[in-house]
Every structure is written in structure tokens, then in C-alpha cells.
Design a protein around this motif. Sequence first.
Motif, PDB file in Angstrom:
ATOM      1  N   UNK A 192       0.830  -1.210   0.000  1.00  0.00           N
ATOM      2  CA  UNK A 192       0.000   0.000   0.000  1.00  0.00           C
ATOM      3  C   UNK A 192       0.861   1.256   0.000  1.00  0.00           C
ATOM      4  N   UNK A 193       1.887   1.252   0.831  1.00  0.00           N
ATOM      5  CA  UNK A 193       2.782   2.419   0.881  1.00  0.00           C
ATOM      6  C   UNK A 193       3.530   2.586  -0.430  1.00  0.00           C
ATOM      7  N   UNK A 194       3.979   1.472  -1.015  1.00  0.00           N
ATOM      8  CA  UNK A 194       4.681   1.547  -2.306  1.00  0.00           C
ATOM      9  C   UNK A 194       3.765   2.097  -3.377  1.00  0.00           C
ATOM     10  N   UNK A 195       2.509   1.666  -3.373  1.00  0.00           N
ATOM     11  CA  UNK A 195       1.563   2.175  -4.364  1.00  0.00           C
ATOM     12  C   UNK A 195       1.334   3.667  -4.183  1.00  0.00           C
ATOM     13  N   UNK A 196       1.289   4.117  -2.941  1.00  0.00           N
ATOM     14  CA  UNK A 196       1.066   5.534  -2.692  1.00  0.00           C
ATOM     15  C   UNK A 196       2.286   6.381  -3.051  1.00  0.00           C
ATOM     16  N   UNK A 197       3.485   5.812  -2.908  1.00  0.00           N
ATOM     17  CA  UNK A 197       4.711   6.564  -3.152  1.00  0.00           C
ATOM     18  C   UNK A 197       5.449   6.093  -4.410  1.00  0.00           C
ATOM     19  N   UNK A 198       4.764   5.378  -5.261  1.00  0.00           N
ATOM     20  CA  UNK A 198       5.446   4.733  -6.394  1.00  0.00           C
ATOM     21  C   UNK A 198       6.102   5.741  -7.315  1.00  0.00           C
ATOM     22  N   UNK A 199       5.491   6.891  -7.578  1.00  0.00           N
ATOM     23  CA  UNK A 199       6.063   7.857  -8.503  1.00  0.00           C
ATOM     24  C   UNK A 199       7.395   8.393  -8.008  1.00  0.00           C
ATOM     25  N   UNK A 200       7.610   8.381  -6.702  1.00  0.00           N
ATOM     26  CA  UNK A 200       8.872   8.892  -6.184  1.00  0.00           C
ATOM     27  C   UNK A 200      10.025   7.933  -6.345  1.00  0.00           C
ATOM     28  N   UNK A 201       9.736   6.643  -6.685  1.00  0.00           N
ATOM     29  CA  UNK A 201      10.797   5.657  -6.828  1.00  0.00           C
ATOM     30  C   UNK A 201      11.289   5.545  -8.264  1.00  0.00           C
TER      31      UNK A 201
END
Length: 428
Positions: free
Chosen positions: A345-354
Motif C-alpha cells: 500500500x505504501x509503495x503504491x502511494x509513493x510509487x512515482x517517487x521511486x
Amino acid sequence: MNSDSNSSSSSNSGLFDYMVNNYVEWHESITQRRKEDELIEEAINIAVVPFVTSPYQVPFTLEPTYQRWYVPRDREYADIQLYNDYFSPQPLSDATGRLGASTLQKCTAAIQMLAYGTSADAVDEYLKIALSTAREGLAHFVEGVVAQFGPEYLRRASTMDTEQLLRESYVRGFPGMMGNIDCMHWEWKNFPRAWKGMYQGRSKTTTVILEAVASQDLWIWHAFFGTPGSCNDINVLQRSPVFSDICEGKAPEVTFNVNGNTYNMGYYLTDGIYPKWATFIPAIKHPQTGKHKLFTKKQESYRKDVERAFGVLQARFAIIRQPSLAWSTEILWKIVMACIIMHNMIVEDERDGHLHYDAIEFINDQPQNLAGSPTGNNNQPFTVRSGRLDRLNLNVYMENRNNVRDRETHIALKNDLVEHIWERFGNE
């Protein structure tokens, strides 16, 4: 005659004296007993009668009563404090009419135990929840997370997900790469003593193994947990369902080109312990030439994605980093799956930053390669098709299984990747 009369009178006088003495002794004993009775009666009148006739009455109980010991907890104040700090709860009343621990209190206790790795009784100071309540709340919380969000955040890679993975791997120089696979050990403290030999590995500690597949953005696409710690990565692979969809024909069909050759199955980057299958690409153990050194450098660099995913997972949820206090593998599995779900869930929310590149520019450069796409052509780097669910028979299953374990394909793909990486990054 006189002698007989004298003996008779002496015997009568002796009998009389004996009777008199007995009477005197009896009389004295009776007198002494009366005096003792009088003393006892006098003592009773002095000590007992005033106490009995007083207005104070001693309570009489058949058997002693004991009050149950308990810890007073101000649950109402803790709920108000939690409301003022974070939430707006609606607690329910228990059988005694008191407000019980609210749902948000229990969920907060569960998240605190997962994130900080604290024991169940450590949340009592702030949330005013007992050890048993916090433990049961954690069990219900992880079970609800897995049941509600598991189908979405523990899913296998779909066609669109596979396209995204192939785009990222093509940019990084490994066409056809689907991610990285590796295993992690979680120490188990409260294990059954009879199982120590089965769960104790070379580290001399009892552990449970988690096998995972992660991509560059740290999304965990595959998670297989529960293998005893005495097994190695190969034993875990033999039990794992990581390739079950490919063998059953359910996985998306992937086709890509490397160094002028076409391959129809994606692969994972691994370390040296994994077997030489067509779906595994390890590094070269002792690289000698410049091509082999460059390939090993790139492979080892990109293979760290799964190691970073393990590190981030343990950093976010300290309960996995510390020895487990649970008593059964079932609750361990639920805790791990719930942590992976919330991690995704956190990765999906912050995916654009990776992302380290502009995905829109790449899509404009390389159009989507779906089968039947109007912009598709034979020069595209990869092709993705949906799996065929009608191909479920033993012959096809064994054929797909043999293709996954093909050693010749592994060697050919590895050599083509060496040439491809040297051609693309050799001038750097």
C-alpha cells in the motif's frame, strides 16, 4: 472371748475411718469443683457478657470471602485522549455499562505492535488495554487485513503489471526481467520445543523462511512464508508456488528479444545458490573478461532490489525484525502477509517517487506492445499476451515445467544478456 470381741471392734473402727476419709475427700473435690465453676462464671460475666450485650456485633460468615484482584484502567479517559489526539471513536458499552475499548483503540494497539515491535502489555500505558485484549486485537486486525486487501495487494502480476515490469527492466538493460527472488529468515522465539531441530538452521537459531519476488519500486509480487529454517533456498523453491501459474498456463505469455534471439518466458535475477533454470539468471562467479565483469556488476546491482525490499519491510514493521513471540505458524503467516500488504500500500502511494526515469517519455518512445495493438510491430522489445486458461492438461503442464527448468535455455539467455549489456553499457 475377749480377744474375739477386741478384733471385731477394731475391724469395725477401721472400716468406719475408711468411709469417713472417702467422704471427706469427695466433699473436698466437690467443693473445689464448685469454686472452679464459680471462677469460670465470674470470668465470663466480666469479659464476655459486656461484649455480647454491647451494640457492636461481630459479623458471622460461614467461610472467608476474597475480593478478586484487578488492575484499574481508565479506559474512558484513554479513549477521550485518543480522540483528541487522532480520531473520532464511537466506543460501545460492555455488560456492566462501562465504555469498552473502542475499535480505534484496538487497531491502534495492533498497528503499534506491528510497527514498533512492542509486546502486548506495552500498549497499556497509553491506550489502557490489557495484554489479552491487545493480543486478540492484533490477531483480528491482521486477519481482517489479509481477508479484505489480500486479493488486491497480494495478487500475481497481471498483463498490465507485466508490461510495466518489462518496461522498467528494458530501461535498466535486462530485457524480460520480471524482478528479483530471494529468501529472508524471521527468528521464532516461542517455538514448540519438539520442533527445534526442524526450524533451527546453520545460524543455530529457530527461524521461519519468507520467499519473495520484488521489483525496482520495492513492490512484493510473490510471498511464500512458512518453510522451516533448516531448509535452504533450493528447498524453499521446491515447495514454492512461484512458477505454478506458468506451469498451469495462467501466467501472461511474455515474448522478448535479446541479442537477436527470441525468448518466450520471463526470468528473475538470483544469487548463486539457485539452480540453472531458464527462469533464473545469476551472476558470474569468477568474472575474468570485461564483458563478464560488467554483466556481474549490473546483475549484482539490480539483484539488490529484493534485499532492499526486505530491509524496508523490516524497517517499517519492527515486529518482523525482532524475534517472534507468537506460538503458532498460522499467526506468523497472517502477520507477515498483513505487513506485506501494508508495505505494498505504501509503495503504491509513493510509487512515482521511486521511478528514476520519465515513464511518459519512454511510452512515447516505445508504444505499448499488446497483442493486436494497432501500433505494434515486429521490432518492439517485448510482447505480452493473456494466459490461456483452457490449456489445463497434464501434457501441457509437464511441457511448461520442463521449459522452466531448461538448462540450455538458461545458458543461451545468459550469454545473450552478457552481449546485450556489453553492447549497451560497454562504452560507459
